[in-house]
Design a protein around this motif. Sequence first.
Motif, PDB file in Angstrom:
ATOM      1  N   THR A 169     -28.981  -1.887  -9.181  1.00  0.00           N
ATOM      2  CA  THR A 169     -28.372  -1.648 -10.489  1.00  0.00           C
ATOM      3  C   THR A 169     -26.867  -1.443 -10.421  1.00  0.00           C
ATOM      4  N   VAL A 170     -26.392  -0.851  -9.356  1.00  0.00           N
ATOM      5  CA  VAL A 170     -24.953  -0.561  -9.245  1.00  0.00           C
ATOM      6  C   VAL A 170     -24.211  -1.685  -8.530  1.00  0.00           C
ATOM      7  N   PHE A 171     -24.789  -2.250  -7.473  1.00  0.00           N
ATOM      8  CA  PHE A 171     -24.071  -3.214  -6.651  1.00  0.00           C
ATOM      9  C   PHE A 171     -24.639  -4.624  -6.723  1.00  0.00           C
ATOM     10  N   GLY A 172     -25.744  -4.822  -7.496  1.00  0.00           N
ATOM     11  CA  GLY A 172     -26.200  -6.173  -7.824  1.00  0.00           C
ATOM     12  C   GLY A 172     -27.025  -6.878  -6.783  1.00  0.00           C
ATOM     13  N   TYR A 173     -27.533  -6.164  -5.749  1.00  0.00           N
ATOM     14  CA  TYR A 173     -28.315  -6.828  -4.720  1.00  0.00           C
ATOM     15  C   TYR A 173     -29.794  -6.861  -5.102  1.00  0.00           C
ATOM     16  N   GLU A 187     -21.948  -4.265   7.819  1.00  0.00           N
ATOM     17  CA  GLU A 187     -21.367  -5.574   7.536  1.00  0.00           C
ATOM     18  C   GLU A 187     -20.782  -5.681   6.126  1.00  0.00           C
ATOM     19  N   HIS A 188     -21.251  -4.816   5.204  1.00  0.00           N
ATOM     20  CA  HIS A 188     -20.781  -4.894   3.825  1.00  0.00           C
ATOM     21  C   HIS A 188     -19.628  -3.944   3.539  1.00  0.00           C
ATOM     22  N   ILE A 189     -19.204  -3.207   4.563  1.00  0.00           N
ATOM     23  CA  ILE A 189     -18.007  -2.380   4.417  1.00  0.00           C
ATOM     24  C   ILE A 189     -16.786  -3.277   4.610  1.00  0.00           C
ATOM     25  N   HIS A 190     -15.717  -3.033   3.846  1.00  0.00           N
ATOM     26  CA  HIS A 190     -14.500  -3.848   3.940  1.00  0.00           C
ATOM     27  C   HIS A 190     -14.000  -3.844   5.386  1.00  0.00           C
ATOM     28  N   PRO A 191     -13.608  -5.002   5.938  1.00  0.00           N
ATOM     29  CA  PRO A 191     -13.171  -5.068   7.341  1.00  0.00           C
ATOM     30  C   PRO A 191     -12.069  -4.066   7.701  1.00  0.00           C
ATOM     31  N   GLU A 192     -11.173  -3.773   6.736  1.00  0.00           N
ATOM     32  CA  GLU A 192     -10.091  -2.844   7.035  1.00  0.00           C
ATOM     33  C   GLU A 192     -10.583  -1.399   7.103  1.00  0.00           C
ATOM     34  N   ASP A 193     -11.757  -1.106   6.518  1.00  0.00           N
ATOM     35  CA  ASP A 193     -12.283   0.265   6.502  1.00  0.00           C
ATOM     36  C   ASP A 193     -13.418   0.458   7.510  1.00  0.00           C
ATOM     37  N   ARG A 194     -13.999  -0.646   8.006  1.00  0.00           N
ATOM     38  CA  ARG A 194     -15.281  -0.571   8.731  1.00  0.00           C
ATOM     39  C   ARG A 194     -15.195   0.307   9.972  1.00  0.00           C
ATOM     40  N   GLU A 195     -14.220   0.084  10.820  1.00  0.00           N
ATOM     41  CA  GLU A 195     -14.142   0.840  12.068  1.00  0.00           C
ATOM     42  C   GLU A 195     -14.001   2.333  11.801  1.00  0.00           C
ATOM     43  N   ARG A 196     -13.156   2.678  10.836  1.00  0.00           N
ATOM     44  CA  ARG A 196     -12.951   4.094  10.523  1.00  0.00           C
ATOM     45  C   ARG A 196     -14.232   4.747  10.017  1.00  0.00           C
ATOM     46  N   VAL A 197     -14.955   4.075   9.100  1.00  0.00           N
ATOM     47  CA  VAL A 197     -16.161   4.670   8.498  1.00  0.00           C
ATOM     48  C   VAL A 197     -17.270   4.816   9.542  1.00  0.00           C
ATOM     49  N   ASP A 223     -21.651  -9.945  -5.824  1.00  0.00           N
ATOM     50  CA  ASP A 223     -20.799 -11.026  -6.320  1.00  0.00           C
ATOM     51  C   ASP A 223     -19.565 -11.244  -5.451  1.00  0.00           C
ATOM     52  N   GLY A 224     -19.464 -10.533  -4.337  1.00  0.00           N
ATOM     53  CA  GLY A 224     -18.362 -10.715  -3.407  1.00  0.00           C
ATOM     54  C   GLY A 224     -17.172  -9.815  -3.658  1.00  0.00           C
ATOM     55  N   LEU A 225     -17.140  -9.101  -4.778  1.00  0.00           N
ATOM     56  CA  LEU A 225     -16.040  -8.193  -5.070  1.00  0.00           C
ATOM     57  C   LEU A 225     -16.262  -6.865  -4.363  1.00  0.00           C
ATOM     58  N   TYR A 226     -15.147  -6.227  -4.013  1.00  0.00           N
ATOM     59  CA  TYR A 226     -15.242  -4.915  -3.359  1.00  0.00           C
ATOM     60  C   TYR A 226     -15.019  -3.827  -4.390  1.00  0.00           C
ATOM     61  N   ARG A 227     -15.852  -2.744  -4.269  1.00  0.00           N
ATOM     62  CA  ARG A 227     -15.707  -1.572  -5.124  1.00  0.00           C
ATOM     63  C   ARG A 227     -15.432  -0.362  -4.240  1.00  0.00           C
TER      64      ARG A 227
END
Length: 921
Positions: A169-173, A187-197, A223-227
């Motif tokens: 409902t929130v992220f459309g999967y 894999e669905h975390i933004h590449p710039e944030d992934r290592e830190r998270v 839909d490919g957009l990042y939130r």
Amino acid sequence: MSALAQFLDDRRAELIRRWEERVQHPVEGTPGFLDALSRALRGEEQEPPDSPCRRCVRPGAQLEAVIHEFDALREVVFELIHEAGLQPSSEQIRILTRFISRSLARAVVQFSRESEAKAAADAQKMARDAEALRQSETRYLLATRATRNAVWDWDLLTDALSWNEGISTVFGYAPEQVIPYATWWYEHIHPEDRERVVHGIHAVIGSAHGQHWEDEYRFRRADGLYRRVRDRGSIVRDSQGKAVRMVGAMQDVTDQREAEENLSEREERLRGLLESTAEGIWGLDTEGRCTFANFACLRLLGYASAEELLGRDMHALTHHTRRDGRSYPLEECPIHEVFRTGQHADVEDDVVWRKDGRPLRVHYRASPIFREGRVVGTVVTFEDRRYAAQLRGLAEASLAINRADSLHAVLQTVTEKAREIIGAHQSITSMTVEQNWAQAINAISLSDKYEAWRGYDEHPTGKGIYSFVCKTNRPLRMTQEELERHPQWLGFSEYKDTPPPLRGWLAVPLIGRDGRNLGLIQLSDRYEGEFTAEDEDILVQLAQLASVALENVQLAQQTREAEEWLRLATSAAHIGIWDLNPVTGAMRWDARMKESFGQPLDASIDFATFLASLHPEDRERTHEAVRRALNPASGGEYINEYRTMGPLSDGAVRWVSSRGRAYFDENGRAVRFTGTVLDITERKRLEEETRRRAEFEQQLIGIVSHDLRNPIGAITLAAATLLRRAGLNERQSMAISRIVSSAERASRMIRDLLDFTQVRSGGGLRIEPKPLELNDFVHQVADEVQLAHPERELIVECQDDTQVEWDADRMAQVLTNLLSNAVRYAHEGTRVTVRARRQDEQILLSVHNQGEPIAEEVRPRLFQPLTQGPGQRDHAGRSIGLGLFIVDQILRAHGGTIEVHSTREQGTTFTARLPLRALPG
């Protein structure tokens, strides 16, 4: 007042149209607002209506747009006044400016009130949301269906990760898109944030005492957009403290963060607007303490930073005493009254007290700040009355300066306005010419205080302190004491008793667009006190207006002079001017151009007309020359000669020479093509006449010289035969010898004429080089000349016996001519010397005599045909002026050169330089 009001009423439709064009949307409530403005100008009403302010702060409005609308209104009103040529009084301008400024201030206050109320509501909502989130965290861990957040449950032993329906409902999967392992989440975390998270969550899991984890990062939707999400999790450990399970909830906080950023950006813009305004602004809480102060407030009150005012009682600090020195009780203060009544307070003329204890005359306005119907604060805006009047004066000065149409008029206007705006008894403006004070243009303005000096006309010399300001190109403001101590003034003190006495000094340079100094404006003896920094700012702005106006007047004058000079020059030189637009084909011709093409003066000209006016034989060639010039590869240069045949030429043909240049834009497209034409009909006629005469002369010389060879040969042969006969007496022998000598001289003339004809026909002289001994060759020719002139002494100097390859007959002709001339023009009793020596791969062959020097004006054309110098004319007819021309041509054929050096002291020397071996030709 009614005239300006009536004018605005009459032009209301135009005013509204321009205003709406500037702001690019319809302006609501305009009629009522303009009605109130008219009433204010008539003195019937002082306050602007509320309706425009309510419109300005409608939901979603931007403060910048509000300010822009009022600025646009002010610009349109003054624009209409200027176009109509009205001269409103200072009082009318003051009422008009104050009315618009008050309307703007009311809008800013209402906007601030609305913004603060919304910010407070947002803060309360955020606090409530945070509390609700805290209370529901436990429920998020246990009830996966009770929330729209994406709740997850992670089995740390198997790495299995399950999600509730929030992931859909929130992220459309869709359920089948979600892989139930932690790697899918990674894999669905933004590449710039992934290592830190990932590093952060595993650090908490791996810690013996880690219980809770929280982070913000970007998560990719279906839909490919990042939130942007806020993710929180709690760890469940077994009895040994090992992490076995982790439950958490991922919340989409994108909208919340954007709202916070927008609010921060709005606050920053509002702060920037408050800091950039020229009006001082401070805020008060209900206790009368300062809550904020902008930069203009600090500057006007003399404080270095806002910290000196924040939390202070502003009445006790700045408003404690009236203008007349009496105490100002708080309960009588109009600003304090705003808290009680909730009404705006507008005080036209009052004082506030600066940090240094000096009073500042101001016009101020206090506006209440409401929250939930209650006054919670006040905003006070104020302006320096004197500075505001100076700004109005500066605007009036700008109009007056722009109306001036000469340098003297501009300078006098600037001088009068400077003294009037700043408030000083003395004003002088000087404009120099390249710092040449002797050519300076000056204007002087003195008040009645200095009436005795009204006739003073001694101009500044540019020395001392004047020169100092002009050289540094920086303003200079001094008290009388500072002026008298200044080193540049000390050097200038010899002049101090001549002009009106100075009482303090303010000088500002006039600076051109290119940064060079044009002169200066100087003021002295301020009406009240010393010159201030604000005075300096105003005078700098006036100097900028004056500098632009002076350069514009100069440019206009130079343009007029250049146009007149060009008109006179083209008229005197019979030059026509043309200008072609290559895009449209339109052409502009001046009167001379139309005359050259046989066109009526009122004819409309285009490129087709131009081509039609050309001689048919020149039309295509000229068209091609134009096309070539319009090609960027050609560089745009155009040079052409052609014939014209216009409708008024009556069939007569004119030759014209045309020169021009094409100009191209950044894309290489020709956008302009301009140039000149010169009537060369007479030149062409003379060239044709000269060509025909030259052809005739060459034909005549060739015929004469060829036909004379046979009879001269016969005479020479007969005379030689007679000389060999026996029995001739002395008189007969001398007569026959003269016949032989004359015939030989005639043969040489004929040979020169034939050579001249061959050269002029373009064939050049042919040579047949053969080996010869230089020493023997020079002695042989010299001996022959010596026999012909036994009365002269010839000296031959050859360094060695060098082998050369020359045409012996032709080179003998060269040396014989040079030696014969040297003998003929040498002084009696002097010797003639011929020298030959080798220099590298060249032979230098020179002939020297001591005689009258060759005139300097003759030397440049000495080797031209049919030329004889003044004083060297052969009146006996022995020369036709071809000898040195033939010498030069023979040397050229050998690859050599000749030069002459002639002075009275050193004599005359002809020096030929030849290669050792000449090439056949």
